[in-house]
Motif scaffolding. Structure first.
Motif, PDB file in Angstrom:
ATOM      1  N   ALA A 140       0.864  -1.194   0.000  1.00 40.11           N
ATOM      2  CA  ALA A 140       0.000   0.000   0.000  1.00 40.11           C
ATOM      3  C   ALA A 140       0.885   1.223   0.000  1.00 40.11           C
ATOM      4  CB  ALA A 140      -0.893   0.002   1.238  1.00 40.11           C
ATOM      5  N   ASN A 141       0.454   2.261  -0.690  1.00 38.89           N
ATOM      6  CA  ASN A 141       1.203   3.513  -0.628  1.00 38.89           C
ATOM      7  C   ASN A 141       0.238   4.683  -0.548  1.00 38.89           C
ATOM      8  OD1 ASN A 141       0.675   4.409  -3.495  1.00 38.89           O
ATOM      9  ND2 ASN A 141       1.745   2.473  -3.867  1.00 38.89           N
ATOM     10  N   THR A 207      17.825   1.869  -2.713  1.00 39.05           N
ATOM     11  CA  THR A 207      16.858   2.743  -3.393  1.00 39.05           C
ATOM     12  C   THR A 207      16.885   4.154  -2.802  1.00 39.05           C
ATOM     13  OG1 THR A 207      15.066   2.163  -1.871  1.00 39.05           O
ATOM     14  CG2 THR A 207      15.263   0.835  -3.873  1.00 39.05           C
ATOM     15  N   ALA A 208      17.125   4.229  -1.485  1.00 41.14           N
ATOM     16  CA  ALA A 208      17.161   5.556  -0.838  1.00 41.14           C
ATOM     17  C   ALA A 208      18.419   6.308  -1.259  1.00 41.14           C
ATOM     18  CB  ALA A 208      17.103   5.390   0.684  1.00 41.14           C
ATOM     19  N   LEU A 209      19.564   5.615  -1.267  1.00 38.75           N
ATOM     20  CA  LEU A 209      20.833   6.295  -1.588  1.00 38.75           C
ATOM     21  C   LEU A 209      20.915   6.665  -3.062  1.00 38.75           C
ATOM     22  CD1 LEU A 209      23.165   4.097   0.630  1.00 38.75           C
ATOM     23  CD2 LEU A 209      22.662   6.528   0.949  1.00 38.75           C
ATOM     24  N   LEU A 210      20.361   5.795  -3.917  1.00 34.81           N
ATOM     25  CA  LEU A 210      20.443   6.061  -5.367  1.00 34.81           C
ATOM     26  C   LEU A 210      19.228   6.835  -5.861  1.00 34.81           C
ATOM     27  CD1 LEU A 210      21.638   2.458  -6.272  1.00 34.81           C
ATOM     28  CD2 LEU A 210      23.052   4.519  -6.326  1.00 34.81           C
ATOM     29  N   ASP A 211      18.218   7.036  -4.979  1.00 31.73           N
ATOM     30  CA  ASP A 211      16.970   7.718  -5.322  1.00 31.73           C
ATOM     31  C   ASP A 211      16.366   7.120  -6.606  1.00 31.73           C
ATOM     32  OD1 ASP A 211      14.870   9.437  -5.152  1.00 31.73           O
ATOM     33  OD2 ASP A 211      15.916  11.149  -6.053  1.00 31.73           O
ATOM     34  N   CYS A 212      16.139   5.801  -6.567  1.00 31.67           N
ATOM     35  CA  CYS A 212      15.616   5.118  -7.764  1.00 31.67           C
ATOM     36  C   CYS A 212      14.578   4.075  -7.342  1.00 31.67           C
ATOM     37  CB  CYS A 212      16.757   4.453  -8.532  1.00 31.67           C
ATOM     38  SG  CYS A 212      17.491   3.056  -7.669  1.00 31.67           S
ATOM     39  N   PRO A 213      13.730   3.645  -8.300  1.00 30.65           N
ATOM     40  CA  PRO A 213      12.801   2.551  -7.990  1.00 30.65           C
ATOM     41  C   PRO A 213      13.555   1.234  -7.771  1.00 30.65           C
ATOM     42  CG  PRO A 213      12.501   3.343 -10.262  1.00 30.65           C
ATOM     43  CD  PRO A 213      13.579   4.173  -9.652  1.00 30.65           C
ATOM     44  N   ASN A 214      12.861   0.281  -7.155  1.00 34.72           N
ATOM     45  CA  ASN A 214      13.521  -0.955  -6.705  1.00 34.72           C
ATOM     46  C   ASN A 214      14.338  -1.644  -7.797  1.00 34.72           C
ATOM     47  OD1 ASN A 214      12.115  -0.340  -4.436  1.00 34.72           O
ATOM     48  ND2 ASN A 214      10.785  -2.142  -4.442  1.00 34.72           N
ATOM     49  N   GLY A 215      13.781  -1.755  -9.006  1.00 40.30           N
ATOM     50  CA  GLY A 215      14.439  -2.539 -10.058  1.00 40.30           C
ATOM     51  C   GLY A 215      15.774  -1.953 -10.495  1.00 40.30           C
ATOM     52  N   GLU A 216      15.904  -0.639 -10.388  1.00 40.81           N
ATOM     53  CA  GLU A 216      17.119   0.008 -10.923  1.00 40.81           C
ATOM     54  C   GLU A 216      18.361  -0.238 -10.089  1.00 40.81           C
ATOM     55  OE1 GLU A 216      16.694   4.142 -12.070  1.00 40.81           O
ATOM     56  OE2 GLU A 216      14.828   3.676 -13.126  1.00 40.81           O
ATOM     57  N   SER A 268       9.614   1.843   0.691  1.00 43.31           N
ATOM     58  CA  SER A 268       9.159   2.670   1.817  1.00 43.31           C
ATOM     59  C   SER A 268      10.277   3.610   2.271  1.00 43.31           C
ATOM     60  CB  SER A 268       8.696   1.776   2.966  1.00 43.31           C
ATOM     61  OG  SER A 268       9.693   0.823   3.285  1.00 43.31           O
ATOM     62  N   MET A 269      11.539   3.149   2.192  1.00 45.03           N
ATOM     63  CA  MET A 269      12.641   4.004   2.666  1.00 45.03           C
ATOM     64  C   MET A 269      12.897   5.171   1.712  1.00 45.03           C
ATOM     65  SD  MET A 269      16.331   2.727   4.041  1.00 45.03           S
ATOM     66  CE  MET A 269      15.628   1.671   5.305  1.00 45.03           C
ATOM     67  N   ARG A 270      12.844   4.896   0.417  1.00 41.79           N
ATOM     68  CA  ARG A 270      12.999   6.001  -0.535  1.00 41.79           C
ATOM     69  C   ARG A 270      11.861   7.017  -0.334  1.00 41.79           C
ATOM     70  NH1 ARG A 270      11.748   6.006  -6.901  1.00 41.79           N
ATOM     71  NH2 ARG A 270      12.878   7.886  -7.518  1.00 41.79           N
ATOM     72  N   GLY A 271      10.627   6.482  -0.122  1.00 38.23           N
ATOM     73  CA  GLY A 271       9.472   7.362   0.106  1.00 38.23           C
ATOM     74  C   GLY A 271       9.692   8.230   1.348  1.00 38.23           C
ATOM     75  N   ARG A 277      11.067  12.304   5.988  1.00 42.40           N
ATOM     76  CA  ARG A 277      10.734  11.622   7.249  1.00 42.40           C
ATOM     77  C   ARG A 277      11.921  10.767   7.711  1.00 42.40           C
ATOM     78  NH1 ARG A 277       5.597  10.402   4.514  1.00 42.40           N
ATOM     79  NH2 ARG A 277       6.653   8.552   3.697  1.00 42.40           N
ATOM     80  N   THR A 278      12.004  10.553   9.028  1.00 40.72           N
ATOM     81  CA  THR A 278      12.970   9.605   9.585  1.00 40.72           C
ATOM     82  C   THR A 278      12.712   8.237   8.947  1.00 40.72           C
ATOM     83  OG1 THR A 278      12.937  10.789  11.659  1.00 40.72           O
ATOM     84  CG2 THR A 278      13.731   8.534  11.743  1.00 40.72           C
ATOM     85  N   THR A 279      13.771   7.552   8.521  1.00 42.94           N
ATOM     86  CA  THR A 279      13.568   6.241   7.889  1.00 42.94           C
ATOM     87  C   THR A 279      13.583   5.129   8.947  1.00 42.94           C
ATOM     88  OG1 THR A 279      15.872   5.636   7.623  1.00 42.94           O
ATOM     89  CG2 THR A 279      14.922   7.089   5.923  1.00 42.94           C
ATOM     90  N   GLU A 280      13.343   3.893   8.506  1.00 45.34           N
ATOM     91  CA  GLU A 280      13.386   2.743   9.416  1.00 45.34           C
ATOM     92  C   GLU A 280      14.747   2.039   9.365  1.00 45.34           C
ATOM     93  OE1 GLU A 280       8.829   1.467   9.966  1.00 45.34           O
ATOM     94  OE2 GLU A 280       9.621   0.900   8.018  1.00 45.34           O
ATOM     95  N   ILE A 281      15.788   2.756   8.925  1.00 43.99           N
ATOM     96  CA  ILE A 281      17.109   2.129   8.755  1.00 43.99           C
ATOM     97  C   ILE A 281      17.625   1.511  10.058  1.00 43.99           C
ATOM     98  CG2 ILE A 281      18.473   4.248   9.160  1.00 43.99           C
ATOM     99  CD1 ILE A 281      19.251   1.763   6.364  1.00 43.99           C
ATOM    100  N   ASP A 282      17.308   2.146  11.223  1.00 40.39           N
ATOM    101  CA  ASP A 282      17.794   1.593  12.498  1.00 40.39           C
ATOM    102  C   ASP A 282      17.201   0.216  12.796  1.00 40.39           C
ATOM    103  OD1 ASP A 282      19.500   3.594  13.307  1.00 40.39           O
ATOM    104  OD2 ASP A 282      17.929   4.758  14.287  1.00 40.39           O
ATOM    105  N   TYR A 283      16.061  -0.087  12.181  1.00 38.60           N
ATOM    106  CA  TYR A 283      15.372  -1.357  12.454  1.00 38.60           C
ATOM    107  C   TYR A 283      15.649  -2.380  11.344  1.00 38.60           C
ATOM    108  CZ  TYR A 283      13.382   1.548  15.940  1.00 38.60           C
ATOM    109  OH  TYR A 283      13.270   2.392  17.020  1.00 38.60           O
TER     110      TYR A 283
END
Ligand code: KPL
Length: 318
Positions: A140-141, A207-216, A268-271, A277-283
């Motif tokens: 869901a988004n 995806t967050a670091l490269l700012d791209c969709p999952n496949g890329e 979700s992390m790129r979003g 927003r704070t990401t869930e990277i710590d988890y």
């Protein structure tokens, strides 16, 4: 799926229903939209700050049909019979601290957070409460604040984390069945959560670091240079946790398969990064790095990805 009633709601009101949802993001709104209008409502973290007693949004179901959804903010929680917690991992403990005293002691609490760490923290904080964890592949988004899209159907597995929850899974599945979503019981819920964490660890930070969709990510230098070491770190930790072993090769295949199957998705992390927003990277990768250290292992690739994602948006220091 819409409800237009205007009376002040409460969970003891038959119109309020017995399922309360804490966390009005994409996943919480998906569940509310799929459950009958009379069965569920949202839990406000701060009832005195409510400007309206109802939450309105548009919902596009997985067949592309549009629905106007209206659900109550529940101002009374004493009759709630099931609490679904769909907050971000980092907000969960604090959000529950604010509301758990208002729901009955016997009410099952189902945690839907990504990654690991927040679930164990909640179970350790309230061991005498029935606490369960869910692992879901429902996609869901929320492309706009008042819009939720059910992008793809999936499955949801639910399993007990604390002893008082052990015999409650079948009843919870029955209570959620009017949603029409696929919900199953899972005795080994930690293994299920680990499986999802491994996929998220191998996709989301890239995806967050490269700012791209999952496949890329699959063609990127960053991914190709680090994925084997990342999978080795995951496999070592999974073995050290005493869970059924995973070979680094199979973990990499699983990560690449999910990235291909969700190629056009924004993770979700790129979003989170795009919205500041704070990401869930710590988890996710941060959990792998910390837990590895606790068990005498090292996880430099997971640590490097954690540090770099944290440079993208401010995170609370911990
Ligand atoms: O779960 C996901 C997420 O975005 O958090 C994946 C599997 C990466 C799909 O986007």
């Amino acid at each position: 799926m819409s409800s237009q009633r205007s009376a002040r709601p409460s969970a003891s009101d038959p119109e309020g229903g017995g399922i309360a949802i804490l966390g009005a993001g994409a996943l919480g709104r998906l569940w509310a939209a799929r459950l009958p209008p009379t069965a569920s409502g949202f839990v406000p973290r701060n009832p005195s700050a409510l400007s309206s007693f109802r939450l309105h949004y548009h919902f596009r179901d997985s067949e592309g049909r549009e629905h106007a959804v209206t659900r109550p903010w529940l101002t009374t929680l004493s009759d709630v019979t099931l609490l679904l917690v769909t907050t971000k991992a980092g907000d969960t403990l604090e959000a529950l601290e604010q509301v758990i005293g208002r729901i009955p002691e016997s009410c099952p609490v189902v945690l839907f957070q990504n990654g690991l760490g927040s679930q164990q923290a909640v179970a350790a904080r309230w061991p005498a409460r029935p606490i369960l964890a869910a692992s879901t592949t429902e996609a869901a988004n929320r492309p706009a604040p008042d819009r939720v899209v059910h992008a793809a159907r999936g499955h949801t597995w639910i399993g007990a984390l604390t002893e008082p929850a052990t015999d409650l899974v079948a009843g919870i599945i029955r209570q959620l069945s009017p949603s029409g979503l696929d919900v199953r019981g899972e005795v080994r819920i930690l293994e299920r959560l680990w499986g999802k964490l491994a996929i998220n660890a191998g996709i989301n930070p890239f995806t967050a670091l490269l700012d791209c969709p999952n496949g890329e990510i699959l063609e990127s230098r960053l991914f190709l240079d680090s994925i084997d070491a990342l999978c080795e770190e995951l496999a070592n930790l999974i073995a050290a946790e005493g869970l059924p072993p995973h070979s680094p090769r199979i973990l990499r295949n699983d990560i690449e398969r999910v990235a291909r199957n969700t190629a056009s998705n924004t993770s979700s992390m790129r979003g989170d990064v795009q919205s500041g927003r704070t990401t869930e990277i710590d988890y996710i990768n941060g959990y792998v790095a910390n837990r590895s250290r606790e068990l005498g292992l090292t996880a430099p690739v997971n640590q490097m990805l954690t540090d770099r994602v944290k440079e993208l948006v401010p995170h609370p220091s911990n």
